[in-house]
Structure formats: structure tokens, C-alpha cells
Enzyme design. Structure first.
Site, PDB file in Angstrom:
ATOM      1  N   ASP A  66      23.354 -23.624  41.313  1.00 12.76           N
ATOM      2  CA  ASP A  66      22.009 -23.050  41.216  1.00 12.76           C
ATOM      3  C   ASP A  66      21.953 -22.169  39.965  1.00 12.76           C
ATOM      4  O   ASP A  66      22.974 -21.867  39.370  1.00 12.76           O
ATOM      5  CB  ASP A  66      21.648 -22.241  42.467  1.00 12.76           C
ATOM      6  CG  ASP A  66      22.794 -21.360  42.911  1.00 12.76           C
ATOM      7  OD1 ASP A  66      23.539 -20.887  42.029  1.00 12.76           O
ATOM      8  OD2 ASP A  66      22.953 -21.128  44.116  1.00 12.76           O
ATOM      9  N   ASP A  68      20.655 -18.563  38.565  1.00 12.75           N
ATOM     10  CA  ASP A  68      20.099 -17.256  38.898  1.00 12.75           C
ATOM     11  C   ASP A  68      19.616 -16.581  37.628  1.00 12.75           C
ATOM     12  O   ASP A  68      20.209 -16.734  36.557  1.00 12.75           O
ATOM     13  CB  ASP A  68      21.163 -16.374  39.571  1.00 12.75           C
ATOM     14  CG  ASP A  68      21.542 -16.931  40.933  1.00 12.75           C
ATOM     15  OD1 ASP A  68      20.687 -17.584  41.552  1.00 12.75           O
ATOM     16  OD2 ASP A  68      22.696 -16.754  41.349  1.00 12.75           O
ATOM     17  N   ASP A 145      32.065  -9.563  39.986  1.00 11.55           N
ATOM     18  CA  ASP A 145      33.446  -9.626  40.455  1.00 11.55           C
ATOM     19  C   ASP A 145      34.451 -10.034  39.377  1.00 11.55           C
ATOM     20  O   ASP A 145      35.418  -9.332  39.117  1.00 11.55           O
ATOM     21  CB  ASP A 145      33.565 -10.523  41.702  1.00 11.55           C
ATOM     22  CG  ASP A 145      32.822 -11.848  41.589  1.00 11.55           C
ATOM     23  OD1 ASP A 145      32.287 -12.150  40.503  1.00 11.55           O
ATOM     24  OD2 ASP A 145      32.774 -12.584  42.590  1.00 11.55           O
TER      25      ASP A 145
HETATM   26  P1  ATP Z   1      28.550 -20.698  42.909  1.00  9.39           P
HETATM   27  O1  ATP Z   1      27.114 -20.372  43.187  1.00  9.39           O
HETATM   28  O2  ATP Z   1      28.765 -21.812  41.960  1.00  9.39           O
HETATM   29  O3  ATP Z   1      29.367 -20.781  44.152  1.00  9.39           O
HETATM   30  P2  ATP Z   1      28.531 -18.106  41.720  1.00  9.39           P
HETATM   31  O4  ATP Z   1      29.436 -17.483  40.697  1.00  9.39           O
HETATM   32  O5  ATP Z   1      27.116 -18.305  41.318  1.00  9.39           O
HETATM   33  O6  ATP Z   1      29.199 -19.446  42.146  1.00  9.39           O
HETATM   34  P3  ATP Z   1      27.529 -16.644  43.947  1.00  9.39           P
HETATM   35  O7  ATP Z   1      28.210 -16.384  45.249  1.00  9.39           O
HETATM   36  O8  ATP Z   1      26.319 -17.506  43.924  1.00  9.39           O
HETATM   37  O9  ATP Z   1      28.652 -17.228  42.994  1.00  9.39           O
HETATM   38  O10 ATP Z   1      27.200 -15.235  43.307  1.00  9.39           O
HETATM   39  C1  ATP Z   1      26.428 -15.107  42.127  1.00  9.39           C
HETATM   40  C2  ATP Z   1      27.015 -14.041  41.217  1.00  9.39           C
HETATM   41  O11 ATP Z   1      26.974 -12.770  41.892  1.00  9.39           O
HETATM   42  C3  ATP Z   1      28.494 -14.251  40.876  1.00  9.39           C
HETATM   43  O12 ATP Z   1      28.625 -15.089  39.754  1.00  9.39           O
HETATM   44  C4  ATP Z   1      28.955 -12.859  40.608  1.00  9.39           C
HETATM   45  O13 ATP Z   1      28.623 -12.463  39.296  1.00  9.39           O
HETATM   46  C5  ATP Z   1      28.139 -12.021  41.567  1.00  9.39           C
HETATM   47  N1  ATP Z   1      28.861 -11.788  42.840  1.00  9.39           N
HETATM   48  C6  ATP Z   1      28.871 -12.544  43.936  1.00  9.39           C
HETATM   49  N2  ATP Z   1      29.626 -12.009  44.902  1.00  9.39           N
HETATM   50  C7  ATP Z   1      30.108 -10.854  44.407  1.00  9.39           C
HETATM   51  C8  ATP Z   1      30.947  -9.835  44.923  1.00  9.39           C
HETATM   52  N3  ATP Z   1      31.453  -9.900  46.125  1.00  9.39           N
HETATM   53  N4  ATP Z   1      31.212  -8.779  44.097  1.00  9.39           N
HETATM   54  C9  ATP Z   1      30.687  -8.691  42.857  1.00  9.39           C
HETATM   55  N5  ATP Z   1      29.903  -9.621  42.318  1.00  9.39           N
HETATM   56  C10 ATP Z   1      29.603 -10.695  43.078  1.00  9.39           C
HETATM   57 MG    MG Z   2      25.564 -19.114  42.584  1.00  9.05          MG
END
Ligand code: ATP
Ligand code: MG
Length: 435
Positions: A66, A68, A145
Site C-alpha cells: 500500500d 501511505d 522503527d
Molecule cells: P508493509 O505495509 O509492506 O508490511 P510497512 O513498512 O509499510 O510494510 P506498516 O506496518 O504498514 O509497515 O507500517 C507503516 C510504517 O509505519 C512503517 O514503514 C514504519 O515506518 C512505521 N511503523 C510501523 N510500525 C511501527 C512501530 N512499531 N514503531 C515505529 N514505527 C512503525
Molecule cells: Mg504499509
């Protein structure tokens, strides 16, 4: 991190900027509705960035799950800009912009770590609270993170902005925690699981010192919110890395704290790997299947597939294994019921054909799913492999009796006493297993 840290963040070196000609991200790869949102924010004078996992994935040449959007517009300003915008969230107002076909684009105002004195008294509220304080783009990068998850793509200049060294880590295929891993894992222990997840998903590595911190901080994950662990666990299955990640978790001592003492025997880990391969082949994974796979090995350990074992005993054991897990994670009864039926279905299949209740079992709607799981299990335990074809045939044609040879093998049992009425035996009526 606190205000002092936030101030220090602002004073640090300028971010590394990769201009349009230095990176591979093209607007053609970005969803058109997301582009519309980015452009409108930009035209109205706000910063409009693609943030988080989508920038990481685009730079790696992968299709993002997705997209963001991050901006310096406040939630109220975002709402004024988009007719199709809904603010969601109890305290942090996240903007959801809806497009045709139920598509949602999530837009978040840049956030920062709150000061210590801003935090609510209840530590359980901290995780949600730290999500809720507005900040600068740089602070927003630092609250994330891992460095590879903190890259921004700026629609105003088409450049990639890196405040945290994420570009270098992407090039080195390395997962690096932003800040001190000990502090960041203590702040939110779910990050330990996420670190392993990204390692497995992207085929990256974690440096030794971080592995050591995971080992020493592992017990903290037992206190993480069950809802978040449940969500991250399902992410592992969806991303086809449950086997790899639970294996790593076991090696680092995280697994028993993650799943209430779960042992992660070799057979279970192999089965999860096969479940991941099945998902990779295009079969969608659901939670009931995931839970049944997680516990199948333990179930057979506690309930060996012997012909003398009555189905109610198998049901009872399956319930004893699955109910505590489902209660802890607040998993709906329907999912729990399906998972249990799959375990008991595998038990029936492992006992072989021609036993009492087979006809109704074959007609039961969950039986084909039990066979799917049992088929994977037979790859882990080849002694069951010979049963797969006969059960597949039987499911296709449930009225066909088992072959004569199979029938002869089993002595006919005489029923003693009256048939037991349905609804007895300690199981709620709606969970009654077919016999
Ligand atoms: P994907 O959606 O492909 O699984 P993503 O990196 O987008 O991976 P998400 O869980 O959608 O992961 O979270 C979006 C963003 O929010 C992450 O890329 C990260 O920057 C931030 N994030 C998510 N969870 C945490 C956390 N526990 N602590 C700090 N930042 C976080
Ligand atoms: Mg994501």
C-alpha cells in the site's frame, strides 16, 4: 526519545537527498489515486511525501502493498481539501480518503515522539499516545522503527529524502533500528518481531549487536498488546514468512514469549514453511488455517491418531490446545471452530478410511480444508502420504464406500448402549462435531 532528543534530531546533519535522476522511482509505479492526493496537497502549499514501506519497496523494485502519505497539513486541513475524506482514530486523527472501488488512501500528519511529561500516566496508553503528537518531517522519520522504513519520496521535487541513513542500509541489505535498539525495543517490543519479519521478507540481515538485544529483551514481548501481536502474526503468514520468522524467533529465544510457551518443534516449523509455500503459490491464507497449522504437531503429539481414540477425545484435546490461544488473542468463535475442525479432520484422515462417521465427515464443508492441511502435513510426515489420494478421491465422491481391501482391514465395531444425543459432552451445541 524525548524533547531533548527531538531537538538534537533537528540539529543533526542535513538529510541525504537523491534527486530524480539518481533513483529508480517513477510516478508510473505509484497508484493514480495516491498521486492525486499527493498533487493536491502539494498544489495547496503543503509538503506531500510518500512514506514508510512503499518508498522502501519501490527502491527495491518491489510492488508496495500500500502507499501511505505523510504531510505537514493538519487533519482538519486535509479534511477541508478532500470531499471524500474521513478522519478516523480515537485520538490521532488519521485521514482516510476514499476513492472508487472502496479504495482508501491513508494520509497522516507528520508526528514526533512526545516529551516524557506529555505521556499519559497509564503505560499501556503509551504506544497509542506516542503515535499522536505532530512534528516535523525529520522527527517523523526518527519516530519510525527501521531506517529502511523511514525514507520519504517528495512529490514536489520527485526526490527521495533520507534523514536516517536508510539508503545506505538498503544498499547493504541491512535492517538497522533507528536509535538505540535496547530503548526502541523496550518502548515497543513488537518491533523485535517486525525486525525479523523484514529480514525474512526482504532477505536482509540483522547485525549481531541487534540480535543480542533481541535475545536479552525477548521476554518483553510477552507484555505486548495481544491485538498487535495477532496482527503482526497474520502479516507473517500473508507475507509467506511465518516459517522463517518463527524459526528465527526460536533461535533468539523470542518464540516462547511470543506465543505463550510455544515450542516450535522442527515438524511445526517445516509445516509453516509449507503453508508459506502454499500462500506463495497463490492460495490465500486465513487465520483458521494459520492457527490449525501452528498447533497440528502438538495436537498429534497429545492425540496420536489411533483407531481406538474416540472423536470426542480428539475434540476435547483440540479444544484444550486452541481455546487458550484464541481467548488470549480474542479470536472469534467462528475462526476457533474452523481451526478445531481442521485439527480433528486431520486426526480422522490420519486414522485411515472406513471408520464410523466417515460419510458425514466427507460431506462436511470443512473437510476439503482439513485435507489441504493434511496434505502439507503428509509432506512433513511421509508415513501419511499414502492416505492422501484415497481421501482426495473420497471427498470428490463421498457416496463411494472405501475399497474392499480397506474395509476388510477394520473389524466392525458393535455399538454398545444407546446413541449419545447431540449437544452433550461439554461442547457448545453450535460447535458439535459431526461424527
Ligand atoms: P508493509 O505495509 O509492506 O508490511 P510497512 O513498512 O509499510 O510494510 P506498516 O506496518 O504498514 O509497515 O507500517 C507503516 C510504517 O509505519 C512503517 O514503514 C514504519 O515506518 C512505521 N511503523 C510501523 N510500525 C511501527 C512501530 N512499531 N514503531 C515505529 N514505527 C512503525
Ligand atoms: Mg504499509
Amino acid at each position: 526519545m524525548n524533547r531533548e532528543t527531538n531537538d538534537r534530531i533537528e540539529e543533526m546533519d542535513a538529510p541525504r537527498i537523491m534527486t530524480r535522476d539518481q533513483h529508480c522511482i517513477s510516478r508510473k509505479q505509484i497508484d493514480e489515486d495516491v498521486l492525486k492526493v499527493l498533487y493536491r496537497l502539494h498544489r495547496k502549499g503543503f509538503l506531500a511525501y510518500l512514506v514508510g514501506g512503499s518508498v522502501r519497496d519501490l527502491l527495491l523494485g518491489r510492488q508496495p502493498k500500500d502507499f501511505d502519505v505523510g504531510t505537514d497539513a493538519s487533519p482538519a486541513q486535509i479534511k477541508r481539501l478532500f470531499r471524500n475524506c474521513f478522519l478516523v482514530g480515537r485520538r490521532f486523527r488519521l485521514a482516510h480518503i476514499r476513492f472508487q472501488g472502496n479504495k482508501l488512501v491513508e494520509v497522516a500528519t507528520f508526528r514526533r515522539h512526545p516529551d516524557a511529561e506529555e505521556l499519559p500516566d497509564d503505560p499501556d496508553e503509551h504506544f497509542h499516545f506516542v503515535q499522536n503528537v505532530f512534528g516535523t518531517p525529520r522527527e517523523d522519520a526518527y519516530r519510525r522503527d527501521f531506517t529502511i522504513n523511514a525514507l520519504f519520496y517528495d512529490i514536489g521535487s520527485f526526490s527521495v529524502i533520507d534523514h536516517v541513513g536508510g539508503l545506505e542500509d538498503l544498499a547493504q541489505r541491512r535492517i538497522r533500528v533507528i536509535g538505540d535498539p535496547q530503548v526502541r525495543f523496550a518502548e515497543d517490543p513488537v518491533r523485535m518481531l517486525r525486525a525479523l519479519e523484514f529480514c525474512a521478507r526482504l532477505d536482509f540481515y540483522l547485525e549481531d549487536d541487534i540480535l543480542q538485544v533481541i535475545k536479552s529483551s525477548a521476554p518483553l514481548i510477552a507484555d505486548a498488546s495481544p491485538a498487535r501481536i495477532r496482527e503482526e502474526l497474520m502479516e507473517l503468514y500473508r507475507h509467506k514468512v511465518s516459517g522463517k520468522v518463527l524459526r528465527m524467533s526460536k533461535e533468539l529465544g523470542l518464540l516462547p514469549h511470543l506465543l505463550g510457551g510455544y515450542r516450535g518443534d522442527e515438524a511445526s516449523l517445516q509445516l509453516l514453511q509449507l503453508v508459506d509455500d502454499r500462500t506463495a503459490s497463490g492460495v490465500a491464507i486465513d487465520e483458521a488455517f494459520a492457527i490449525a497449522a501452528l498447533f497440528l504437531n502438538r495436537f498429534f503429539r497429545e492425540c496420536p491418531a489411533e483407531k481406538e481414540t474416540h472423536i470426542t477425545t480428539a475434540l476435547h484435546i483440540a479444544n484444550e490446545i486452541i481455546i487458550p490461544h484464541c481467548r488470549y488473542f480474542s479470536i472469534a468463535q467462528g475462526i476457533r471452530h474452523q481451526a478445531r475442525e481442521m485439527l480433528v479432520g486431520c486426526f480422522r484422515m490420519a486414522r485411515g478410511r472406513g471408520l464410523r462417521g466417515e460419510r458425514r465427515f466427507l460431506e462436511h464443508p470443512f473437510t476439503p480444508r482439513s485435507l489441504e492441511l493434511f496434505r502439507l502435513w503428509a509432506q512433513v510426515k511421509p508415513e501419511h502420504a499414502a492416505l492422501i489420494d484415497t481421501w482426495s478421491e473420497a471427498i470428490k465422491c463421498p457416496t463411494q464406500p472405501p475399497s474392499d481391501t480397506e474395509k476388510k482391514k477394520r473389524p466392525r465395531k458393535r455399538r454398545r448402549g444407546p446413541r449419545r444425543p447431540k449437544g452433550r459432552g461439554g461442547y457448545p451445541k453450535d460447535q458439535q462435531k459431526v461424527e
